[in-house]
Design a protein around this motif. Sequence first.
Motif, PDB file in Angstrom:
ATOM      1  N   ASN A  22      23.927  -6.988   5.060  1.00 32.81           N
ATOM      2  CA  ASN A  22      25.421  -5.913   4.555  1.00 32.81           C
ATOM      3  C   ASN A  22      25.328  -7.047   3.061  1.00 32.81           C
TER       4      ASN A  22
ATOM      5  N   SER B 274      24.633  -5.896   0.588  1.00 31.97           N
ATOM      6  CA  SER B 274      24.975  -4.839  -1.246  1.00 31.97           C
ATOM      7  C   SER B 274      26.311  -4.580  -0.688  1.00 31.97           C
ATOM      8  N   ALA B 275      27.143  -4.646   0.522  1.00 26.65           N
ATOM      9  CA  ALA B 275      28.277  -3.841   0.362  1.00 26.65           C
ATOM     10  C   ALA B 275      29.650  -5.424   0.368  1.00 26.65           C
TER      11      ALA B 275
ATOM     12  N   TYR C 281      36.492  -1.306   3.322  1.00 28.21           N
ATOM     13  CA  TYR C 281      35.136  -2.135   3.206  1.00 28.21           C
ATOM     14  C   TYR C 281      34.155  -2.646   4.693  1.00 28.21           C
TER      15      TYR C 281
ATOM     16  N   THR D  96      31.865  -1.527   6.929  1.00 24.45           N
ATOM     17  CA  THR D  96      30.754  -2.936   7.551  1.00 24.45           C
ATOM     18  C   THR D  96      30.834  -2.470   8.571  1.00 24.45           C
TER      19      THR D  96
ATOM     20  N   TYR E 236      26.433   1.303   2.392  1.00 18.99           N
ATOM     21  CA  TYR E 236      27.308   0.429   0.834  1.00 18.99           C
ATOM     22  C   TYR E 236      27.565   1.796   0.846  1.00 18.99           C
TER      23      TYR E 236
END
Length: 346
Positions: A239, A241-242, A265, A269, A275
């Motif tokens: 994760n 990129s998120a 977010y 997630t 993302y």
Amino acid sequence: MMNPVLDQERVQHLVARQSSSKRRALLAAWSRPDRELPLVDLEVTWVRLSTLNHRTKAEQMREIETKGRPDLFSADPMGSEAQAAQLRILKSQPGFDDLKADLRERGQQEPAVATAEGVLVNGNRRSAALRSLYLDNQHAPSRYVRCLVLPADATMDELVDLETELQIARDFREDYSWVNEALLIEELFNREAQNWDRVAARMHKDVPKVRAQYEKLQQLHQLVALSDGTRHHADFDENESAFEELTRHIRTKPKAEANSVRGAYFLGTLTGVNYRDLRHLQRPDAAALVRQELESDPTIAPLLCAIRHDVPNNGGDVLDDALGDAAQEEDLSDILAFFVRSAAKR
């Protein structure tokens, strides 16, 4: 002078190996002026895996939490329990089978690096793969691992700097996850008196890059803390990129907007939202938008009702610290509290 804390029996074993070998080789990454070190062949079952290896720190944190053993890797780092747990972690990392195949075909190409008592500073994965080849696959040529041996008076700071130089700065590998890299940056940041220039120099990266990794980790710390032990740092390797987009967006935003976007977010997630699909939530009313979309879905509305009854009355206390004032009408504290406390990994 020899460190009295070291296991002297193991140290003497290595001294004897060095006396019989007489080989030396250059370790350019070693911080001392004399960079020629003894080179010896050690039985792969004798060397000890480093439980301080930053490549596996997040996975160790998960193992400690799930087993309820804070001292699992620290009480007896060279003991059978800690060593078996560390070996399991290394064998479970991506690319381990490919590494074994390469070692079977080509053998060990570069020496590992070990302390004076035979604890590996560099080459842990290779040694674990050689051990697996020797014990699990009866591959006789994998019985020994070639190692450079550090002086007995090597300090912990020198060992961390050496690991950083070998595995991060000049020889960064894909299997060194962003979480583990960020954990190392955090450790260096605290050790270097919170001086970003010194941290960046250690990592051979620009200040903005190491600082961005650190800031992503601070967001992850909050999400893991909310979970009451049901989610772990290592669970979020995929994760990055998120967390990167979240950190970049909220860096200069007012507190209310940062809290709103952070909650959205975090929820996205945890529930497996890509993302890219979270980008439309980079807005001040992100939390309100998410709640509106959920409440308008007839298949989800009953779950929301159940969540309101299932979340503990004090569930908002921890959430308030991360997301701000949970008393606002349109926040996600109840929904987020439900998902972060769900033991089922999605």
